[in-house]
Design a protein around this motif. Structure first.
Motif, short mmCIF file in Angstrom:
data_model
loop_
_atom_site.label_atom_id
_atom_site.label_comp_id
_atom_site.label_asym_id
_atom_site.label_seq_id
_atom_site.Cartn_x
_atom_site.Cartn_y
_atom_site.Cartn_z
N VAL A 7 0.85 -1.20 0.00
CA VAL A 7 0.00 0.00 0.00
C VAL A 7 0.89 1.25 0.00
O VAL A 7 0.65 2.19 -0.75
N LYS A 8 1.92 1.23 0.83
CA LYS A 8 2.84 2.38 0.88
C LYS A 8 3.52 2.58 -0.46
O LYS A 8 3.67 3.71 -0.94
N LYS A 9 3.97 1.50 -1.11
CA LYS A 9 4.60 1.61 -2.43
C LYS A 9 3.64 2.23 -3.44
O LYS A 9 4.04 3.05 -4.26
N ALA A 10 2.37 1.82 -3.40
CA ALA A 10 1.38 2.35 -4.33
C ALA A 10 1.17 3.84 -4.11
O ALA A 10 1.05 4.61 -5.06
N ILE A 11 1.13 4.26 -2.86
CA ILE A 11 0.96 5.68 -2.54
C ILE A 11 2.16 6.48 -3.04
O ILE A 11 2.01 7.52 -3.67
N ILE A 12 3.35 5.98 -2.79
CA ILE A 12 4.57 6.67 -3.24
C ILE A 12 4.62 6.72 -4.77
O ILE A 12 5.02 7.72 -5.36
N ALA A 13 4.18 5.64 -5.43
CA ALA A 13 4.21 5.58 -6.90
C ALA A 13 3.30 6.64 -7.52
O ALA A 13 3.56 7.11 -8.62
#
Length: 110
Positions: free
Chosen positions: A94-100
């Motif tokens: 989820v964090k990776k998706a937000i950063i992306a």
């Protein structure tokens, strides 16, 4: 908009394009929640264009991350190593998706 902003936008520039191009421009402006003029102005001047869809997606990812954290905290008493690992992996994704999403520069494309 302030009076000074509206005074600065008194100049009209005509643009010729195909019907298909016009429809695409209108769709992109609608997705971003701005006028077609504002879309063209921002594109030409290399300014940010953030679509409402991206903002909704960001908010949904944040909500899901919060829910995942809440579930993790609720299950502390019955937590196993495997379950803890699964919760951690979901939060990392989820964090990776937000950063992306990186809403600082969101190009409006097809």
């Amino acid at each position: 908009m302030s009076k000074s902003g509206s005074r600065q936008k008194g100049r009209v520039i005509n643009l010729r394009c195909t019907e298909e191009e016009a429809n695409i421009l209108k769709e992109k402006a609608k997705a971003a929640g701005i006028s077609t003029s504002d879309l063209l102005r921002r594109s030409a001047l290399n300014r940010k264009i953030v679509t409402r869809t991206d903002l909704r997606l960001m908010n949904e990812l944040l909500r899901l991350g919060g829910l995942q954290k809440h579930l993790f905290n609720q299950m502390q008493d019955n937590m196993t190593t495997e379950l803890s690992k699964q919760f951690s992996e979901v939060l990392v994704e989820v964090k990776k998706a937000i950063i992306a999403l990186d809403l600082n520069v969101v190009p409006v494309r097809n």
